[in-house]
Design a protein around this motif. Sequence first.
Motif, PDB file in Angstrom:
ATOM      1  N   TYR A  24       0.811  -1.213   0.000  1.00  0.00           N
ATOM      2  CA  TYR A  24       0.000   0.000   0.000  1.00  0.00           C
ATOM      3  C   TYR A  24       0.848   1.268   0.000  1.00  0.00           C
ATOM      4  CZ  TYR A  24       1.079  -0.296   4.997  1.00  0.00           C
ATOM      5  OH  TYR A  24       1.733  -0.380   6.202  1.00  0.00           O
ATOM      6  N   VAL A  25       0.171   2.374  -0.335  1.00  0.00           N
ATOM      7  CA  VAL A  25       0.740   3.720  -0.238  1.00  0.00           C
ATOM      8  C   VAL A  25      -0.227   4.561   0.579  1.00  0.00           C
ATOM      9  CG1 VAL A  25       1.400   5.811  -1.503  1.00  0.00           C
ATOM     10  CG2 VAL A  25       1.927   3.552  -2.467  1.00  0.00           C
ATOM     11  N   ASP A  26       0.288   5.286   1.569  1.00  0.00           N
ATOM     12  CA  ASP A  26      -0.533   6.216   2.349  1.00  0.00           C
ATOM     13  C   ASP A  26      -0.424   7.606   1.736  1.00  0.00           C
ATOM     14  OD1 ASP A  26      -1.493   4.417   4.263  1.00  0.00           O
ATOM     15  OD2 ASP A  26       0.330   4.597   5.463  1.00  0.00           O
ATOM     16  N   THR A  27      -1.579   8.276   1.587  1.00  0.00           N
ATOM     17  CA  THR A  27      -1.589   9.627   1.037  1.00  0.00           C
ATOM     18  C   THR A  27      -2.305  10.565   2.003  1.00  0.00           C
ATOM     19  OG1 THR A  27      -3.709   9.491  -0.131  1.00  0.00           O
ATOM     20  CG2 THR A  27      -1.776   8.628  -1.276  1.00  0.00           C
ATOM     21  N   THR A  28      -1.944  11.849   1.935  1.00  0.00           N
ATOM     22  CA  THR A  28      -2.632  12.875   2.708  1.00  0.00           C
ATOM     23  C   THR A  28      -2.870  14.080   1.808  1.00  0.00           C
ATOM     24  OG1 THR A  28      -1.517  12.166   4.740  1.00  0.00           O
ATOM     25  CG2 THR A  28      -2.599  14.315   4.776  1.00  0.00           C
ATOM     26  N   THR A  29      -4.135  14.466   1.702  1.00  0.00           N
ATOM     27  CA  THR A  29      -4.517  15.626   0.914  1.00  0.00           C
ATOM     28  C   THR A  29      -4.677  16.826   1.833  1.00  0.00           C
ATOM     29  OG1 THR A  29      -5.725  14.208  -0.624  1.00  0.00           O
ATOM     30  CG2 THR A  29      -6.227  16.556  -0.693  1.00  0.00           C
ATOM     31  N   THR A  30      -4.052  17.936   1.488  1.00  0.00           N
ATOM     32  CA  THR A  30      -4.206  19.175   2.246  1.00  0.00           C
ATOM     33  C   THR A  30      -4.451  20.312   1.256  1.00  0.00           C
ATOM     34  OG1 THR A  30      -1.814  19.517   2.210  1.00  0.00           O
ATOM     35  CG2 THR A  30      -2.734  18.455   4.164  1.00  0.00           C
ATOM     36  N   GLY A  31      -5.198  21.320   1.692  1.00  0.00           N
ATOM     37  CA  GLY A  31      -5.481  22.448   0.818  1.00  0.00           C
ATOM     38  C   GLY A  31      -6.399  22.049  -0.315  1.00  0.00           C
ATOM     39  N   ILE A  32      -6.196  22.665  -1.482  1.00  0.00           N
ATOM     40  CA  ILE A  32      -7.002  22.383  -2.663  1.00  0.00           C
ATOM     41  C   ILE A  32      -6.157  21.571  -3.634  1.00  0.00           C
ATOM     42  CG2 ILE A  32      -8.291  23.347  -4.600  1.00  0.00           C
ATOM     43  CD1 ILE A  32      -8.774  25.834  -2.925  1.00  0.00           C
ATOM     44  N   SER A  33      -6.561  20.351  -3.857  1.00  0.00           N
ATOM     45  CA  SER A  33      -5.865  19.451  -4.774  1.00  0.00           C
ATOM     46  C   SER A  33      -6.730  19.280  -6.018  1.00  0.00           C
ATOM     47  CB  SER A  33      -5.617  18.102  -4.100  1.00  0.00           C
ATOM     48  OG  SER A  33      -4.965  17.211  -4.974  1.00  0.00           O
ATOM     49  N   GLU A  34      -6.135  19.464  -7.183  1.00  0.00           N
ATOM     50  CA  GLU A  34      -6.899  19.467  -8.420  1.00  0.00           C
ATOM     51  C   GLU A  34      -6.084  18.798  -9.514  1.00  0.00           C
ATOM     52  OE1 GLU A  34      -9.771  22.743 -10.632  1.00  0.00           O
ATOM     53  OE2 GLU A  34      -8.064  23.423  -9.423  1.00  0.00           O
ATOM     54  N   GLY A  35      -6.759  18.083 -10.408  1.00  0.00           N
ATOM     55  CA  GLY A  35      -6.038  17.450 -11.497  1.00  0.00           C
ATOM     56  C   GLY A  35      -6.876  16.431 -12.242  1.00  0.00           C
ATOM     57  N   VAL A  36      -6.201  15.613 -13.034  1.00  0.00           N
ATOM     58  CA  VAL A  36      -6.833  14.532 -13.781  1.00  0.00           C
ATOM     59  C   VAL A  36      -6.073  13.244 -13.478  1.00  0.00           C
ATOM     60  CG1 VAL A  36      -7.557  13.673 -16.033  1.00  0.00           C
ATOM     61  CG2 VAL A  36      -7.486  16.135 -15.613  1.00  0.00           C
ATOM     62  N   GLN A  37      -6.814  12.196 -13.187  1.00  0.00           N
ATOM     63  CA  GLN A  37      -6.217  10.890 -12.886  1.00  0.00           C
ATOM     64  C   GLN A  37      -6.448   9.929 -14.038  1.00  0.00           C
ATOM     65  OE1 GLN A  37      -7.213   9.019  -9.147  1.00  0.00           O
ATOM     66  NE2 GLN A  37      -7.130   6.989 -10.074  1.00  0.00           N
ATOM     67  N   VAL A  38      -5.404   9.177 -14.360  1.00  0.00           N
ATOM     68  CA  VAL A  38      -5.474   8.134 -15.378  1.00  0.00           C
ATOM     69  C   VAL A  38      -4.943   6.842 -14.773  1.00  0.00           C
ATOM     70  CG1 VAL A  38      -4.783   7.418 -17.694  1.00  0.00           C
ATOM     71  CG2 VAL A  38      -4.993   9.852 -17.165  1.00  0.00           C
ATOM     72  N   ASN A  39      -5.721   5.783 -14.853  1.00  0.00           N
ATOM     73  CA  ASN A  39      -5.234   4.451 -14.501  1.00  0.00           C
ATOM     74  C   ASN A  39      -5.015   3.682 -15.795  1.00  0.00           C
ATOM     75  OD1 ASN A  39      -5.675   5.224 -11.885  1.00  0.00           O
ATOM     76  ND2 ASN A  39      -7.175   3.642 -11.419  1.00  0.00           N
ATOM     77  N   LEU A  40      -3.799   3.185 -15.970  1.00  0.00           N
ATOM     78  CA  LEU A  40      -3.448   2.453 -17.181  1.00  0.00           C
ATOM     79  C   LEU A  40      -3.210   0.986 -16.865  1.00  0.00           C
ATOM     80  CD1 LEU A  40      -1.358   5.350 -17.398  1.00  0.00           C
ATOM     81  CD2 LEU A  40      -1.757   4.581 -19.728  1.00  0.00           C
ATOM     82  N   THR A  41      -3.441   0.133 -17.846  1.00  0.00           N
ATOM     83  CA  THR A  41      -2.963  -1.234 -17.728  1.00  0.00           C
ATOM     84  C   THR A  41      -1.436  -1.192 -17.743  1.00  0.00           C
ATOM     85  OG1 THR A  41      -2.850  -1.609 -20.112  1.00  0.00           O
ATOM     86  CG2 THR A  41      -4.967  -2.059 -19.034  1.00  0.00           C
ATOM     87  N   PRO A  42      -0.765  -2.187 -17.182  1.00  0.00           N
ATOM     88  CA  PRO A  42       0.693  -2.172 -17.239  1.00  0.00           C
ATOM     89  C   PRO A  42       1.239  -2.056 -18.660  1.00  0.00           C
ATOM     90  CG  PRO A  42      -0.040  -3.793 -15.650  1.00  0.00           C
ATOM     91  CD  PRO A  42      -1.271  -3.309 -16.355  1.00  0.00           C
ATOM     92  N   LEU A  43       0.630  -2.779 -19.606  1.00  0.00           N
ATOM     93  CA  LEU A  43       1.120  -2.721 -20.977  1.00  0.00           C
ATOM     94  C   LEU A  43       0.811  -1.366 -21.617  1.00  0.00           C
ATOM     95  CD1 LEU A  43       0.183  -6.350 -21.924  1.00  0.00           C
ATOM     96  CD2 LEU A  43       2.496  -5.433 -21.857  1.00  0.00           C
ATOM     97  N   GLY A  44      -0.289  -0.741 -21.207  1.00  0.00           N
ATOM     98  CA  GLY A  44      -0.568   0.608 -21.679  1.00  0.00           C
ATOM     99  C   GLY A  44       0.469   1.586 -21.172  1.00  0.00           C
ATOM    100  N   ALA A  45       0.848   1.442 -19.906  1.00  0.00           N
ATOM    101  CA  ALA A  45       1.884   2.310 -19.337  1.00  0.00           C
ATOM    102  C   ALA A  45       3.235   2.063 -20.012  1.00  0.00           C
ATOM    103  CB  ALA A  45       1.997   2.071 -17.834  1.00  0.00           C
ATOM    104  N   ARG A  46       3.531   0.797 -20.308  1.00  0.00           N
ATOM    105  CA  ARG A  46       4.802   0.475 -20.982  1.00  0.00           C
ATOM    106  C   ARG A  46       4.873   1.146 -22.345  1.00  0.00           C
ATOM    107  NH1 ARG A  46       8.952   0.076 -23.067  1.00  0.00           N
ATOM    108  NH2 ARG A  46      10.524  -1.583 -22.954  1.00  0.00           N
ATOM    109  N   ARG A  47       3.762   1.133 -23.055  1.00  0.00           N
ATOM    110  CA  ARG A  47       3.742   1.762 -24.379  1.00  0.00           C
ATOM    111  C   ARG A  47       3.817   3.285 -24.253  1.00  0.00           C
ATOM    112  NH1 ARG A  47      -0.615   0.824 -29.390  1.00  0.00           N
ATOM    113  NH2 ARG A  47       0.680   1.902 -30.943  1.00  0.00           N
TER     114      ARG A  47
END
Length: 268
Positions: free
Chosen positions: A81-104
């Motif tokens: 696992y990874v622990d995360t902590t959000t503070t303030g205003i966090s903004e953006g775009v998230q992309v989850n890729l397959t491993p092979l998609g990330a490799r390409r």
Amino acid sequence: MNDAAVTEGLTFTESEPGAFLRPYVTHLSAYTERYADPMPRRQPPFAGVVMIFGFGAPLTLDGPEGAQRLASFAGGLHDTYVDTTTTGISEGVQVNLTPLGARRLLGMPLRELANRVVPLEEVLGGWATATVARLAEAPDGAVRIALLDEALSTRIGDAPLPDRRVGWAWQRLVATRGTMSVASIAAELGWSHRHLVSRFHDQIGLAPKAAARVLRFEHASGRLRSGMSPADTAAVCGYYDQAHMNREFRAMAGVTPRGLASPPRTIG
């Protein structure tokens, strides 16, 4: 089609990737988070690579390599696992890729990203910087998603295809939810175990056995959240027994199967 929702300080818009990206991208969403107090989360592993194109306050991420603060980052395939902590205003775009998609997309051995979270510019260079700037200027989440879909499609489309034999092996593991033996996969490919491990390190990030553990964990987590008992889940998901599943959950999520909260498909 876009779906917008607001949940406890989190505003997000998500959309199915375009047809070209669907073999490579499993999740695409724009988000804004505003919390009066720091918001901690524990992110269990999942069978993919996450990228955050962020232009708000940086997140604190504490994983196998220690703590760091990043607004835009890439996280490779993890088996813990990874622990995360959000503070303030966090903004953006998230992309989850397959491993092979990330490799390409990345054009680099994914072993270099396994169990690591790194600044996005470290793996995508100036393209990441320019893309984040374009997204920050867009008027809303739907436009940001459309812009990133187009940018990813162009970059992936210009890159070489991943190894189709590793693709077949990965799909066999996915289809069997991590229960197909590594020896069987190697035999069907006509590869030695050592060669299979080497190709997985390059194209997937983790060795086949470790990747299978992640897939099995992901399957078991879904079964547990659907209401299946731990004992039945252990039997269905290929663990030796419930004690084996308990050990795996503690190693990969830091909690017992009963204690695992519903994990968001995000690292941030």
